[in-house]
Design a protein around this motif. Structure first.
Motif, mmCIF file in Angstrom:
data_model
loop_
_atom_site.group_PDB
_atom_site.id
_atom_site.type_symbol
_atom_site.label_atom_id
_atom_site.label_comp_id
_atom_site.label_asym_id
_atom_site.label_seq_id
_atom_site.Cartn_x
_atom_site.Cartn_y
_atom_site.Cartn_z
ATOM 1 N N ILE A 222 -1.663 5.042 7.830
ATOM 2 C CA ILE A 222 -1.651 3.629 7.457
ATOM 3 C C ILE A 222 -3.070 3.133 7.192
ATOM 4 O O ILE A 222 -3.306 2.336 6.281
ATOM 5 C CB ILE A 222 -0.974 2.800 8.565
ATOM 6 N N LEU A 223 -4.012 3.583 8.003
ATOM 7 C CA LEU A 223 -5.393 3.120 7.855
ATOM 8 C C LEU A 223 -6.201 3.971 6.884
ATOM 9 O O LEU A 223 -7.385 3.731 6.684
ATOM 10 C CB LEU A 223 -6.069 3.081 9.222
ATOM 11 N N SER A 224 -5.563 4.983 6.264
ATOM 12 C CA SER A 224 -6.225 5.800 5.233
ATOM 13 C C SER A 224 -5.235 6.049 4.097
ATOM 14 O O SER A 224 -4.747 7.160 3.906
ATOM 15 C CB SER A 224 -6.704 7.134 5.814
ATOM 16 N N PRO A 225 -4.920 5.019 3.319
ATOM 17 C CA PRO A 225 -3.904 5.149 2.265
ATOM 18 C C PRO A 225 -4.421 5.922 1.053
ATOM 19 O O PRO A 225 -5.547 6.436 1.051
ATOM 20 C CB PRO A 225 -3.584 3.700 1.920
ATOM 21 N N ASP A 226 -3.582 5.971 0.028
ATOM 22 C CA ASP A 226 -3.911 6.742 -1.171
ATOM 23 C C ASP A 226 -5.121 6.153 -1.905
ATOM 24 O O ASP A 226 -5.385 4.952 -1.825
ATOM 25 C CB ASP A 226 -2.694 6.755 -2.112
ATOM 26 N N PRO A 227 -5.844 6.991 -2.661
ATOM 27 C CA PRO A 227 -7.061 6.528 -3.334
ATOM 28 C C PRO A 227 -6.811 5.772 -4.636
ATOM 29 O O PRO A 227 -7.763 5.454 -5.347
ATOM 30 C CB PRO A 227 -7.821 7.839 -3.595
ATOM 31 N N PHE B 251 0.858 -1.187 0.000
ATOM 32 C CA PHE B 251 0.000 0.000 0.000
ATOM 33 C C PHE B 251 0.892 1.233 0.000
ATOM 34 O O PHE B 251 2.113 1.152 0.127
ATOM 35 C CB PHE B 251 -0.957 0.003 1.197
ATOM 36 N N SER B 252 0.288 2.401 -0.137
ATOM 37 C CA SER B 252 1.070 3.637 -0.231
ATOM 38 C C SER B 252 0.370 4.749 0.533
ATOM 39 O O SER B 252 -0.856 4.766 0.666
ATOM 40 C CB SER B 252 1.253 4.049 -1.698
ATOM 41 N N THR B 253 1.184 5.702 1.012
ATOM 42 C CA THR B 253 0.655 6.846 1.757
ATOM 43 C C THR B 253 1.368 8.112 1.300
ATOM 44 O O THR B 253 2.003 8.803 2.088
ATOM 45 C CB THR B 253 0.838 6.643 3.269
ATOM 46 N N VAL B 254 1.257 8.401 0.017
ATOM 47 C CA VAL B 254 1.878 9.603 -0.534
ATOM 48 C C VAL B 254 1.149 10.850 -0.065
ATOM 49 O O VAL B 254 1.760 11.883 0.210
ATOM 50 C CB VAL B 254 1.898 9.541 -2.077
#
Length: 537
Positions: free
Chosen positions: A374-379, A362-365
């Protein structure tokens, strides 16, 4: 004044172990002083919940380094656990012991008893490894280690295949015969819950009548009679209290707070202490010096296949995995974000791996202020490949700013302050891109998002990793062990003082190859073993 045989300062990865081991035979009374509170919090016990604890002042010290020229002037965020279990209650749970050569180097530096052959039996006693016992792994110990190979996201297998295509071996156990290669990380969980040092060691110890644990109890000073440690002063509930140790004071406060407490107690660089109006009990310039840490960076990609982003981002996905976790203690919330990874050499002249890999499906840019999303990653379908250096040569320091125990110390990380660290990381990010170009990964990559295809030249790559790198939360060596240029001897007794030991990651002579929690727990186990040997009879 309260009186105990032993006072343990800090209930973290090492302190929890020390408290359990010293109290097990019933002969000794043990007081544990923990500055934080309880670990009985939902986002502490849920493995992937550590994204919620990353900035939470209720469980996290939230240290910040000084602005660092090596990190393009950035002041790095340093989370450290402020609760029962310490940083083992908020970490990413990867169980990597370190390379055999790391510990052999410790012993060769004048620390008998710390070679890999000495420590392997202890690691095996500590472990309850789901993968089963063999000559390296242990079964039946207090720390349950989950073998995650059957549970990882499908993209993790593509990462492993790409690693093999790039020339790395497939490694089934990074704690086995060799560390080199790519594989799936073992993690410290059990039945879908975090297996912190508090859960494995301290909670069982707290059931004993000879153990007392005081939370929200900030140690402010070590008490001495001459050069003998006799107790600890601490603050709790607005009061200043003293506790007496009949046998020893054992510092397990970690690589930041242990040197801080020593300096507040008059043990450290004489000039620093005198300048702050602190009476010097023992001058030792090495207290707080020799700081070492692993630095990491992620390269992030937009993929053509679904990742965990598509599950963790939408409300219905959150509801689905939430129910899966609450009802079955399974699914993404029961795991670490670092599911795969490995160790490699940046060039053939290296005698052993000098870089560690991490794969995150997953990614969190897109950041959220004050939160690690972490619990709201990229769309969009994103994933990251990260790396960190195993044995950097840069050295920093941790020194108090004032005589006030509530003031966070001055952390000077000195990241990438040597040419060798810069050239090593430059070679590493080039290899990371090469790995991503292998067929198994290339066919599912739509675009490199960070740093992006415009970042090409050596100067651009170096500027990028200076701007985007940060700690991977493995500070060690601020009270290092050794016969010289050190703070403690091989039995972890503070040089020049009596009845005072340090048993935590601050004593590491040098950093290890990989995540430091397992080695910190091992230090607690071995340290307690030596204390018991010295007081036998």
């Amino acid at each position: 004044m309260q009186s105990y045989d032993f006072i343990v300062v800090g209930a973290g990865s090492a302190g929890s172990v020390v408290a359990e081991r010293l109290s097990a035979n019933g002969r000794f009374s043990v007081l544990v002083l923990e500055a934080g509170g309880t670990d009985r919090r939902f986002f502490v016990q849920m493995p992937l919940g550590y994204g919620k604890t990353f900035f939470d002042p209720a469980v996290n010290w939230n240290y910040r380094t000084e602005p660092d020229p090596g990190l393009a002037g950035n002041a790095d965020h340093w989370p450290r656990g402020k609760l029962l279990g310490g940083s083992s209650s908020i970490n990413a749970m990867v169980w990597v012991r370190g390379a055999a050569e790391d510990f052999d180097a410790w012993a060769a530096a004048g620390n008998p008893g710390w070679a890999y052959a000495d420590l392997l039996p202890l690691f095996r006693q500590i472990e309850d490894n789901e993968a089963g016992a063999d000559q390296w792994r242990g079964r039946g110990g207090p720390v349950h280690v989950t073998d995650n190979r059957a549970n990882v996201h499908p993209l993790t297998h593509r990462f492993l295949k790409a690693g093999v295509e790039a020339g790395l071996a497939l490694n089934e156990d990074f704690n086995g015969a060799t560390q080199e290669g790519v594989g799936v990380y073992q993690i410290t969980t059990r039945n879908g819950r975090r297996m912190s040092a508090a859960r494995a060691f301290l909670r069982p110890a707290m059931k004993r009548e000879n153990v007392r644990v005081e939370t929200h109890a900030l140690a402010t000073k070590i008490l001495f009679e001459g050069t003998r440690a006799t107790g600890v002063q601490y603050r709790q509930g607005g009061r200043t209290l003293n506790a007496r140790a009949g046998r020893e004071v054992v510092l397990c406060a970690g690589s930041v707070a242990t040197p801080q407490l020593l300096q507040l107690s008059g043990i450290g660089p004489a000039g620093l202490l005198q300048g702050l109006g602190i009476e010097v009990l023992l001058a030792n310039a090495h207290v707080g010096a020799n700081l070492q840490d692993h630095l990491g960076i992620n390269y992030t990609y937009k993929g053509r296949l679904p990742t965990l982003n598509q599950i963790l981002r939408p409300w219905w996905g959150k509801a689905l995995v939430g129910l899966q976790y609450l009802l079955l203690h399974k699914g993404p919330l029961s795991m670490s974000m670092n599911q795969g990874g490995g160790f490699f050499r940046t060039d053939a002249s290296q005698k052993r791996p000098n870089m560690q890999l991490y794969f995150q499906a997953f990614s969190t840019v897109l950041p959220k202020p004050g939160e690690r999303p972490i619990l709201s990653p990229d769309p969009w379908p994103g994933f990251s490949i990260g790396l960190s250096n195993c044995r950097p040569s840069s050295r920093g320091s941790i020194m108090i700013r004032s005589s006030d125990p509530l003031d966070h110390p001055k952390i000077v990380a000195n990241a990438y302050s040597t040419d060798s660290d810069v050239s090593e990381m430059l070679a590493a990010v080039k290899f990371l891109r090469r790995l991503a170009s292998m067929p198994a990964m290339a066919e599912i990559i739509e675009a490199e998002v960070l740093p992006g295809p415009a970042c090409v030249t050596d100067d651009e790559l170096v500027a990028d990793f200076r701007a985007r790198s940060g700690t991977v939360y493995h500070p060690v060596s601020t009270c290092r062990m050794g016969p010289s240029r050190s703070v403690v001897d091989p039995r972890l007794k503070v040089h020049g003082l009596e009845a005072l030991r340090i048993v935590d990651a601050s004593i590491f002579p040098d950093n290890i190859s990989g995540n430091t929690n397992a080695a910190a727990i091992l230090t607690g186990w071995k340290g307690a073993e030596m204390i018991l040997e010295d007081w036998d009879g």
